[in-house]
Design an enzyme around this catalytic site. Structure first.
Site, PDB file in Angstrom:
ATOM      1  N   LYS A  27       0.842  -1.195   0.000  1.00  0.00           N
ATOM      2  CA  LYS A  27       0.000   0.000   0.000  1.00  0.00           C
ATOM      3  C   LYS A  27       0.877   1.246   0.000  1.00  0.00           C
ATOM      4  O   LYS A  27       1.117   1.853   1.033  1.00  0.00           O
ATOM      5  CB  LYS A  27      -0.915  -0.041   1.227  1.00  0.00           C
ATOM      6  CG  LYS A  27      -2.270   0.568   0.977  1.00  0.00           C
ATOM      7  CD  LYS A  27      -3.259   0.215   2.068  1.00  0.00           C
ATOM      8  CE  LYS A  27      -4.558   0.955   1.880  1.00  0.00           C
ATOM      9  NZ  LYS A  27      -5.374   0.408   0.787  1.00  0.00           N
TER      10      LYS A  27
ATOM     11  N   GLU B  90      -7.754  -5.391 -10.168  1.00  0.00           N
ATOM     12  CA  GLU B  90      -8.335  -4.527  -9.138  1.00  0.00           C
ATOM     13  C   GLU B  90      -9.446  -3.663  -9.724  1.00  0.00           C
ATOM     14  O   GLU B  90      -9.495  -3.411 -10.930  1.00  0.00           O
ATOM     15  CB  GLU B  90      -7.269  -3.574  -8.581  1.00  0.00           C
ATOM     16  CG  GLU B  90      -6.129  -4.256  -7.885  1.00  0.00           C
ATOM     17  CD  GLU B  90      -6.152  -4.096  -6.365  1.00  0.00           C
ATOM     18  OE1 GLU B  90      -7.171  -3.646  -5.787  1.00  0.00           O
ATOM     19  OE2 GLU B  90      -5.139  -4.443  -5.757  1.00  0.00           O
TER      20      GLU B  90
HETATM   21  C1  LIG Z   1      -6.362  -0.493   0.494  1.00  0.00           C
HETATM   22  C2  LIG Z   1      -6.627  -1.131  -0.812  1.00  0.00           C
HETATM   23  C3  LIG Z   1      -7.615  -2.122  -0.975  1.00  0.00           C
HETATM   24  C4  LIG Z   1      -8.575  -2.506   0.121  1.00  0.00           C
HETATM   25  O1  LIG Z   1      -7.964  -3.068   1.232  1.00  0.00           O
HETATM   26  P1  LIG Z   1      -8.750  -3.168   2.603  1.00  0.00           P
HETATM   27  O2  LIG Z   1      -7.766  -3.739   3.538  1.00  0.00           O
HETATM   28  O3  LIG Z   1      -9.901  -4.068   2.398  1.00  0.00           O
HETATM   29  O4  LIG Z   1      -9.177  -1.795   2.962  1.00  0.00           O
HETATM   30  C5  LIG Z   1      -7.746  -2.718  -2.219  1.00  0.00           C
HETATM   31  N1  LIG Z   1      -6.969  -2.369  -3.263  1.00  0.00           N
HETATM   32  C6  LIG Z   1      -6.016  -1.414  -3.145  1.00  0.00           C
HETATM   33  C7  LIG Z   1      -5.199  -1.056  -4.329  1.00  0.00           C
HETATM   34  C8  LIG Z   1      -5.812  -0.773  -1.923  1.00  0.00           C
HETATM   35  O5  LIG Z   1      -4.870   0.171  -1.820  1.00  0.00           O
END
Ligand SMILES: *Cc1c(COP(=O)(O)O)cnc(C)c1O
Length: 341
Positions: free
Chosen positions: A185, A221
């Site tokens: 992330k 995604e």
């Molecule tokens: C944060 C994020 C998610 C969702 O993750 P959660 O832990 O469910 O909030 C999904 N895809 C991407 C690219 C993200 O940055």
């Protein structure tokens, strides 16, 4: 619920508002300091910080919920702590210990207790932890110092008057490279997604779908959320790829589908040319929990899920169960909720 700010909880939306206090901890000479709460919501850092020039930064997003019994609950915060460690490792930043992360989140939430929205309002307290590389530096190398910071802000209910279906289009762009930083992330992935999102929005879509960067044949995604589909014979399917961010919401839905509802679950390739296998589909992540997908357009082809405008029954059941766990209406699997007064 003694100490609750008098806000219009149903209408605060998803925007930032300053709260009482924020958490800040500094890393220098090989160690994190204690960390403390500060009143200001600004940071003063060197102009030459790696976070600014080289994108050496990562973040997390989680929520605090006012539960049915009046306590405050954090949903799977240990999973956010571990994922942030993965992100730090990938960008050569110092890891924040899981215990320190959780204690810091609790400290930030408690200091802002009045901004934890009341039970039943649908609003929540959004929590944003992050780590940035700071300090004087000009070379292309990891920073000499780091800041771990957390701010919180109340956010309104994602859906007012029921879940609404989203309308998606396949992007020609990639958000991450195979074996790049897609699975962590980090801000760079987001900066790369602004243009594709904007192009999709200009054409009237809610967001875009990214295909696998190598072959452009498989779904990866949905904007900044994970994809899932429910097949016509009730199997919960979600893509498996080294460039998909491991969503905690997605992992929770996998668990609930299998353990609570006895469904078969599969993490595997999801081909954009085989959407006929799905009766329902959704995007999942902390912000909305689930956004049911009404349609997905790929070039000239538009595929419709469920009835395009009505949320599918399985999606609705999973959503209600997960929200129930978060708000303390449904029993949570062991270790999912950190509860405090
Ligand atoms: C944060 C994020 C998610 C969702 O993750 P959660 O832990 O469910 O909030 C999904 N895809 C991407 C690219 C993200 O940055």
């Amino acid at each position: 619920m003694s100490n609750t700010a008098n806000l219009d909880w149903g209408n605060i939306g998803f925007s930032y508002s300053k709260t009482n206090a924020n958490y800040v901890s500094f890393w220098k000479d090989g160690a994190w300091d204690e960390g403390k709460l500060v009143k200001e919501n600004t940071l003063t850092i060197s102009m030459s910080s790696t976070a600014i020039h080289y994108g050496q930064q990562c973040f997390e997003g989680l929520k605090a919920y006012r539960r049915k019994n009046g306590t405050i609950g954090l949903f799977r915060a240990d999973q956010n702590a571990k994922r942030m460690q993965e992100s730090c490792r990938r960008l050569l930043m110092p890891e924040v210990p899981v215990e320190k992360f959780i204690e810091a989140v609790k400290l930030a939430v408690k200091a802002n207790e009045e901004f934890v929205p009341p039970y039943g309002s649908g609003a929540t307290l959004y929590i944003r932890p992050f780590v940035i590389g700071v300090g004087d530096n000009i070379s292309v190398r990891p920073a000499p110092e780091y800041i771990f910071c957390i701010f919180v802000t109340p956010v309104g209910p994602y859906y007012k008057g029921g879940m609404s279906m989203i309308k998606l289009v396949v992007s020609e762009y990639d958000r991450a490279a195979p074996y790049g930083t897609g699975a962590v992330k980090v801000g760079g992935n987001y900066a790369a997604s602004f243009l594709p999102h904007e192009l999709a929005a200009q054409e009237g879509y809610t967001d875009c779908v990214y295909l696998d960067p190598k072959t452009h044949t498989k779904i990866e995604e949905v904007g900044a959320a994970n994809f899932f589909g429910i097949t016509k014979d009730n199997v919960f399917v979600t893509p498996m790829s080294p460039s998909v961010l491991p969503s905690i919401t997605k992992n929770s839905l996998l668990y609930i589908s299998e353990k609570v509802f006895g469904m078969q679950v599969e993490e595997r390739d999801v081909y954009i040319n085989n959407l006929e296998e799905f009766a329902e589909a959704g995007a999942c992540g902390t912000a909305a929990v689930i956004s049911p997908i009404g349609s997905l357009t790929n070039g000239k082809k538009k595929f419709i899920f469920n009835s395009e405008t009505e949320v599918g029954p399985v999606t609705k059941t999973l959503y209600d169960h997960l929200i129930g766990i978060q708000c303390g209406e449904v029993e949570a699997p062991e270790g999912w909720i950190i509860e405090f007064e």
